[in-house]
Design a protein around this motif. Structure first.
Motif, short mmCIF file in Angstrom:
data_model
loop_
_atom_site.label_atom_id
_atom_site.label_comp_id
_atom_site.label_asym_id
_atom_site.label_seq_id
_atom_site.Cartn_x
_atom_site.Cartn_y
_atom_site.Cartn_z
N ALA A 15 11.70 3.85 -14.26
CA ALA A 15 10.99 5.13 -14.34
C ALA A 15 9.58 4.94 -14.90
O ALA A 15 8.61 5.57 -14.43
CB ALA A 15 11.78 6.11 -15.20
N LEU A 16 9.45 4.06 -15.91
CA LEU A 16 8.13 3.77 -16.49
C LEU A 16 7.21 3.15 -15.45
O LEU A 16 6.05 3.54 -15.32
CB LEU A 16 8.29 2.85 -17.69
N LEU A 17 7.74 2.19 -14.69
CA LEU A 17 6.93 1.53 -13.67
C LEU A 17 6.59 2.49 -12.53
O LEU A 17 5.50 2.43 -11.95
CB LEU A 17 7.65 0.30 -13.14
N ALA A 18 7.51 3.39 -12.20
CA ALA A 18 7.23 4.41 -11.18
C ALA A 18 6.07 5.30 -11.64
O ALA A 18 5.19 5.67 -10.83
CB ALA A 18 8.47 5.25 -10.91
N THR A 19 6.06 5.61 -12.92
CA THR A 19 4.96 6.41 -13.48
C THR A 19 3.64 5.66 -13.37
O THR A 19 2.60 6.25 -13.03
CB THR A 19 5.25 6.75 -14.95
N LEU A 20 3.67 4.35 -13.66
CA LEU A 20 2.45 3.55 -13.54
C LEU A 20 1.97 3.48 -12.09
O LEU A 20 0.76 3.53 -11.83
CB LEU A 20 2.71 2.14 -14.08
N CYS A 21 2.91 3.39 -11.15
CA CYS A 21 2.54 3.42 -9.73
C CYS A 21 1.85 4.73 -9.39
O CYS A 21 0.81 4.75 -8.73
CB CYS A 21 3.78 3.25 -8.84
N TYR A 22 2.43 5.83 -9.85
CA TYR A 22 1.88 7.15 -9.58
C TYR A 22 0.49 7.32 -10.19
O TYR A 22 -0.46 7.73 -9.52
CB TYR A 22 2.82 8.23 -10.13
N VAL A 23 0.38 6.98 -11.47
CA VAL A 23 -0.88 7.18 -12.19
C VAL A 23 -1.99 6.29 -11.60
O VAL A 23 -3.12 6.75 -11.38
CB VAL A 23 -0.70 6.88 -13.69
N SER A 24 -1.67 5.02 -11.34
CA SER A 24 -2.69 4.10 -10.83
C SER A 24 -3.18 4.52 -9.45
O SER A 24 -4.37 4.39 -9.14
CB SER A 24 -2.16 2.67 -10.80
N PHE A 25 -2.26 5.02 -8.62
CA PHE A 25 -2.68 5.46 -7.28
C PHE A 25 -3.43 6.79 -7.34
O PHE A 25 -4.47 6.96 -6.70
CB PHE A 25 -1.47 5.60 -6.36
N THR A 26 -2.93 7.71 -8.12
CA THR A 26 -3.51 9.06 -8.15
C THR A 26 -4.88 9.10 -8.83
O THR A 26 -5.81 9.76 -8.34
CB THR A 26 -2.56 10.03 -8.88
N PHE A 27 -5.03 8.37 -9.92
CA PHE A 27 -6.24 8.51 -10.73
C PHE A 27 -7.20 7.33 -10.65
O PHE A 27 -8.35 7.44 -11.09
CB PHE A 27 -5.85 8.76 -12.19
N LEU A 28 -6.76 6.20 -10.12
CA LEU A 28 -7.63 5.02 -10.07
C LEU A 28 -8.00 4.61 -8.66
O LEU A 28 -8.62 3.58 -8.46
CB LEU A 28 -6.95 3.84 -10.79
N GLN A 29 -7.61 5.38 -7.68
CA GLN A 29 -7.89 5.01 -6.30
C GLN A 29 -9.33 5.33 -5.91
O GLN A 29 -9.98 6.20 -6.48
CB GLN A 29 -6.94 5.76 -5.35
N LEU A 63 12.33 0.47 -5.91
CA LEU A 63 12.57 1.88 -6.20
C LEU A 63 11.43 2.49 -7.00
O LEU A 63 11.01 3.63 -6.74
CB LEU A 63 13.89 2.03 -6.97
N ALA A 64 10.90 1.72 -7.96
CA ALA A 64 9.75 2.20 -8.75
C ALA A 64 8.56 2.49 -7.84
O ALA A 64 7.93 3.55 -7.94
CB ALA A 64 9.37 1.17 -9.81
N GLY A 65 8.25 1.55 -6.96
CA GLY A 65 7.14 1.74 -6.04
C GLY A 65 7.39 2.88 -5.07
O GLY A 65 6.50 3.70 -4.81
#
Length: 204
Positions: A15-29, A63-65
């Protein structure tokens, strides 16, 4: 530690890594607008999918990704229609990375830092290399036959996707190589990381 507790811990880490995937894509793209109102992006979201597969195993990393990046797509009006494709591709990235790292190279059974560094790099290249090929190909057919885009437009989008996905893959491989090999020993010593195999040995 029993199997139930191990699974709960790994799901929490997923779940933590899924959050990092979400945050990095949403805010750092860096979003690149394309014809037809579509877009492609330069991002490091895939890096955390691969990192998850190396740390936790292919299913957990995939699953995280899949979850993190699909939610990011759903929350973005430009990418929302591509969420199903994203889920499948990110899951495959994790599974391929995990297959190479944990089932072929068995890095969790090794204490050799050079061996682990080499095979974590190879596993990352395999997982992200798959994505470089599969993302534009799947996108081409998905856009044309599922979303009903004209063949010419689908071809243009696929070409741009290939270029962006390649850049993302190169950056992610470098990033994962640095983070994983620095983080793994620390997590093992602290007991936060649970190896996929209980028995460990030094590689020849």
């Amino acid at each position: 530690m029993n199997q139930k507790n191990t699974t709960v811990i790994k799901l929490a880490q997923t779940a933590l890594l899924a959050t990092l995937c979400y945050v990095s894509f949403t805010f750092l793209q860096i979003k690149i607008p394309l014809p037809g109102g579509d877009a492609t992006s330069l991002h490091i979201g895939n890096a955390f999918c691969v990192l998850g597969a190396l740390l936790l195993g292919g299913w957990y990393g995939g699953l995280a990704g899949a979850v993190g990046m699909s939610i990011a797509d759903i929350m973005d009006p430009v990418y929302i229609t591509g969420a199903p494709k994203t889920f499948v591709l990110k899951l495959c990235i994790g599974l391929i990375t995990g297959l190479v790292a944990h089932h072929i190279a068995k890095i969790d059974e090794s204490g050799d830092k050079k061996y682990i560094a080499k095979w974590s790099l190879i596993a990352s290249v395999c997982g992200l290399g798959f994505n470089v090929v599969a993302d534009p190909v799947a996108g081409y057919f998905y856009n044309q036959f599922i979303l009903g885009q004209p063949q010419e437009l689908a071809g243009i989008l696929a070409k741009w996707s290939t270029a962006a996905t390649f850049v993302n893959a190169v950056v992610s491989v470098v990033l994962v190589g640095i983070i994983y090999n620095a983080l793994r020993p620390v997590l093992l010593r602290s007991g936060i990381l649970i190896p996929n195999k209980s028995k460990r040995h030094k590689a020849a």
